[in-house]
Scaffold this motif. Sequence first.
Motif, PDB file in Angstrom:
ATOM      1  N   ASP A 134       1.047  -1.193  -0.025  1.00 15.30           N
ATOM      2  CA  ASP A 134      -0.090   0.096   0.038  1.00 15.30           C
ATOM      3  C   ASP A 134       0.867   1.320   0.027  1.00 15.30           C
ATOM      4  N   ILE A 135       0.355   2.438  -0.004  1.00 10.39           N
ATOM      5  CA  ILE A 135       1.056   3.686   0.029  1.00 10.39           C
ATOM      6  C   ILE A 135       0.568   4.450   1.089  1.00 10.39           C
ATOM      7  N   LEU A 136       1.503   4.904   1.967  1.00 11.59           N
ATOM      8  CA  LEU A 136       1.233   5.723   3.084  1.00 11.59           C
ATOM      9  C   LEU A 136       1.307   7.143   2.430  1.00 11.59           C
ATOM     10  N   VAL A 137       0.329   8.015   2.970  1.00 12.00           N
ATOM     11  CA  VAL A 137       0.264   9.350   2.689  1.00 12.00           C
ATOM     12  C   VAL A 137       0.218  10.375   3.860  1.00 12.00           C
ATOM     13  N   PHE A 138       1.079  11.576   3.473  1.00 15.23           N
ATOM     14  CA  PHE A 138       1.141  12.716   4.583  1.00 15.23           C
ATOM     15  C   PHE A 138       0.387  13.817   4.139  1.00 15.23           C
ATOM     16  N   ASP A 139      -0.541  14.616   4.550  1.00 13.19           N
ATOM     17  CA  ASP A 139      -1.218  15.780   3.855  1.00 13.19           C
ATOM     18  C   ASP A 139      -0.224  16.610   4.571  1.00 13.19           C
ATOM     19  N   VAL A 140       0.368  17.667   3.697  1.00 12.92           N
ATOM     20  CA  VAL A 140       1.290  18.700   4.044  1.00 12.92           C
ATOM     21  C   VAL A 140       0.443  19.670   4.787  1.00 12.92           C
ATOM     22  N   GLU A 141      -0.610  19.914   4.575  1.00 15.58           N
ATOM     23  CA  GLU A 141      -1.291  21.274   4.990  1.00 15.58           C
ATOM     24  C   GLU A 141      -2.015  20.805   6.450  1.00 15.58           C
ATOM     25  N   LYS A 142      -2.856  19.473   6.333  1.00 19.67           N
ATOM     26  CA  LYS A 142      -3.382  19.041   7.813  1.00 19.67           C
ATOM     27  C   LYS A 142      -2.303  18.494   8.565  1.00 19.67           C
ATOM     28  N   GLU A 143      -1.337  17.930   8.189  1.00 16.07           N
ATOM     29  CA  GLU A 143      -0.079  17.313   8.769  1.00 16.07           C
ATOM     30  C   GLU A 143      -0.671  16.055   9.431  1.00 16.07           C
ATOM     31  N   SER A 144      -1.508  15.402   8.537  1.00 17.56           N
ATOM     32  CA  SER A 144      -2.122  13.817   9.026  1.00 17.56           C
ATOM     33  C   SER A 144      -1.757  12.669   8.124  1.00 17.56           C
ATOM     34  N   PHE A 145      -1.741  11.821   8.332  1.00 17.42           N
ATOM     35  CA  PHE A 145      -1.614  10.422   7.847  1.00 17.42           C
ATOM     36  C   PHE A 145      -2.693   9.699   7.379  1.00 17.42           C
ATOM     37  N   SER A 146      -2.572   8.960   6.282  1.00 12.64           N
ATOM     38  CA  SER A 146      -3.477   8.038   5.786  1.00 12.64           C
ATOM     39  C   SER A 146      -2.967   7.024   4.815  1.00 12.64           C
ATOM     40  N   VAL A 147      -3.647   5.952   4.348  1.00 11.08           N
ATOM     41  CA  VAL A 147      -3.249   5.015   3.722  1.00 11.08           C
ATOM     42  C   VAL A 147      -4.000   4.436   2.557  1.00 11.08           C
ATOM     43  N   VAL A 148      -3.424   4.681   1.323  1.00 15.81           N
ATOM     44  CA  VAL A 148      -4.084   4.125   0.133  1.00 15.81           C
ATOM     45  C   VAL A 148      -3.651   2.817  -0.448  1.00 15.81           C
ATOM     46  N   PRO A 149      -4.410   1.732  -0.454  1.00 17.90           N
ATOM     47  CA  PRO A 149      -4.066   0.614  -1.008  1.00 17.90           C
ATOM     48  C   PRO A 149      -3.686   0.349  -2.261  1.00 17.90           C
ATOM     49  N   LEU A 150      -3.127  -0.401  -2.760  1.00 14.71           N
ATOM     50  CA  LEU A 150      -2.681  -0.667  -3.930  1.00 14.71           C
ATOM     51  C   LEU A 150      -3.795  -1.679  -4.909  1.00 14.71           C
ATOM     52  N   SER A 151      -4.004  -1.519  -6.002  1.00 13.37           N
ATOM     53  CA  SER A 151      -5.099  -2.483  -6.566  1.00 13.37           C
ATOM     54  C   SER A 151      -4.479  -4.119  -6.475  1.00 13.37           C
ATOM     55  N   GLU A 152      -5.261  -5.067  -6.346  1.00 14.37           N
ATOM     56  CA  GLU A 152      -5.018  -6.503  -6.318  1.00 14.37           C
ATOM     57  C   GLU A 152      -3.870  -6.720  -7.381  1.00 14.37           C
ATOM     58  N   ASP A 153      -4.337  -6.283  -8.680  1.00 11.65           N
ATOM     59  CA  ASP A 153      -3.124  -6.488  -9.773  1.00 11.65           C
ATOM     60  C   ASP A 153      -1.755  -6.068  -9.636  1.00 11.65           C
ATOM     61  N   CYS A 154      -1.822  -4.897  -9.121  1.00  9.28           N
ATOM     62  CA  CYS A 154      -0.522  -4.138  -8.953  1.00  9.28           C
ATOM     63  C   CYS A 154       0.179  -4.837  -7.705  1.00  9.28           C
ATOM     64  N   ALA A 155      -0.361  -5.157  -6.584  1.00  3.90           N
ATOM     65  CA  ALA A 155      -0.068  -5.818  -5.658  1.00  3.90           C
ATOM     66  C   ALA A 155       0.567  -6.917  -6.102  1.00  3.90           C
ATOM     67  N   GLN A 156      -0.048  -7.850  -6.823  1.00  2.00           N
ATOM     68  CA  GLN A 156       0.474  -8.991  -7.362  1.00  2.00           C
ATOM     69  C   GLN A 156       1.716  -8.915  -8.527  1.00  2.00           C
ATOM     70  N   GLY A 157       1.986  -7.759  -8.673  1.00  2.00           N
ATOM     71  CA  GLY A 157       3.092  -7.567  -9.565  1.00  2.00           C
ATOM     72  C   GLY A 157       4.409  -7.826  -8.642  1.00  2.00           C
ATOM     73  N   PHE A 158       4.228  -7.582  -7.448  1.00  2.00           N
ATOM     74  CA  PHE A 158       5.303  -7.458  -6.551  1.00  2.00           C
ATOM     75  C   PHE A 158       5.699  -9.124  -6.256  1.00  2.00           C
ATOM     76  N   GLU A 159       4.866  -9.890  -6.350  1.00  2.00           N
ATOM     77  CA  GLU A 159       4.910 -11.345  -6.474  1.00  2.00           C
ATOM     78  C   GLU A 159       5.538 -12.173  -7.570  1.00  2.00           C
ATOM     79  N   ASP A 160       5.274 -11.322  -8.730  1.00  5.41           N
ATOM     80  CA  ASP A 160       5.464 -12.096 -10.090  1.00  5.41           C
ATOM     81  C   ASP A 160       7.026 -11.694 -10.562  1.00  5.41           C
ATOM     82  N   TYR A 161       7.691 -10.615  -9.871  1.00  2.00           N
ATOM     83  CA  TYR A 161       8.850 -10.229 -10.218  1.00  2.00           C
ATOM     84  C   TYR A 161      10.074 -10.443  -8.978  1.00  2.00           C
ATOM     85  N   ASN A 162      10.862 -11.045  -9.765  1.00  2.00           N
ATOM     86  CA  ASN A 162      11.944 -11.182  -8.539  1.00  2.00           C
ATOM     87  C   ASN A 162      12.908 -10.285  -8.253  1.00  2.00           C
ATOM     88  N   GLU A 163      13.294  -9.891  -7.171  1.00  6.78           N
ATOM     89  CA  GLU A 163      14.375  -8.836  -7.040  1.00  6.78           C
ATOM     90  C   GLU A 163      13.934  -7.445  -7.656  1.00  6.78           C
TER      91      GLU A 163
END
Length: 398
Positions: free
Chosen positions: A248-277
């Motif tokens: 996933d992606i961690l997000v820091f709002d510069v104005e509000k100085e707050s954090f949130s999380v944005v998940p990657l799509s399932e297909d994008c996340a699967q790409g991490f498994e499909d490629y070595n190194e």
Amino acid sequence: MAREGRKRKLLNLSPELPTEIIFSHILPRLPPKDLMMQCRCVCKSWSSFICSPSFVADFWNDRNKSTTNFLFQKQNRFFSSKIEEKEQQGGGNNNNNNNRVLIPTPVAELSYLSRCEALQLYRYDEVKSVHGLVCASSRKGDPVFVVNPTTRESIQLPHVKHNAVVVYNFGFSPLTNEYKVLQLINFRKSNFQFNAFTLGQDSSWRPLQVDPAAGNVDLPFKIWAVAAMTDSVCINGAIHWIDKREKDILVFDVEKESFSVVPLSEDCAQGFEDYNEIFPSIIEVGGCVAVDIANRWEYDRIILWILKDYQNLVWVKETITFSEMPEKTIRSEVLGTIHTGELAIMMEVVDSPLQLYLYNMKSKRHRIFDFVWPGFKAEPYGRPLLQLLYCDSIVPLK
């Protein structure tokens, strides 16, 4: 003598031309260096106008549409080259980037940057460019600098040594026109401290009131995952990191100085498994957050996942292939989008200067831009490395 002569010419403008002509038609067209180093010294009214938020913003928007700067490093020396896009005579359709030519400036050394201690470190330490300014820092406890390469101004932020790993990130809020440096101090894996420094306002680091359960996610764990990576990008007023482990992606709002999380799509996340190194990187593509997940050793193919719709979490896959690649290519790196709208991809080739591939996302075509290095020698580890892209800015630092 030349500088004094130019200054006298500027002074002679005032009694002959109306103020409106000077402020609206002459000053906005001058080079940034002349504005900041000469015109500001003419009189208080000129200095006040040039440094006003509205003039700075308008100037940046105009220059950002026509120019891209490249910052290179070779050991502890720094160089820059600027490319400007101009219409080619008889080019036909103006909307076709292939009918436009890029005019480079000679590669020039920026000797003043060598005085910034943080910029003398190994290139994989943290050097980030946001909205025309560059922030340079190190995990080794060295001072942190913010530099405006266009005006040659630099400032050192308050320096406090910590017996811990310290990571810095740089962001800009277009809503408030504020630049902020985010400091993450890792004393232990379960003990973090978050501080912020707003340029032009703060005189010391401010502790942030961070909710450890922001976004219903164990925030300290997320911070630890991304604190090990120096890769981040600031887009639309928020700093983004990619967490390969949690996908996933961690997000820091510069104005509000707050954090949130944005998940990657399932297909994008699967790409991490499909490629070595793989070494996933987060970049800006056409004003959107994008993740490069392709194997860095596959030079002829780049796979991007672009977050086209931030609110509805719509990810779009973009595959870039090159039918012809230099035989001795040893590394490729996606840098982001330049002012032409093309994607800049750096290629390192053995026994050759750096090559820049400019890829048009619409036409699926690319063109090659060669940087000319006077006296270049293809010696081992002697090749200049392309650090980052930056835009012209007249934001005053002092």
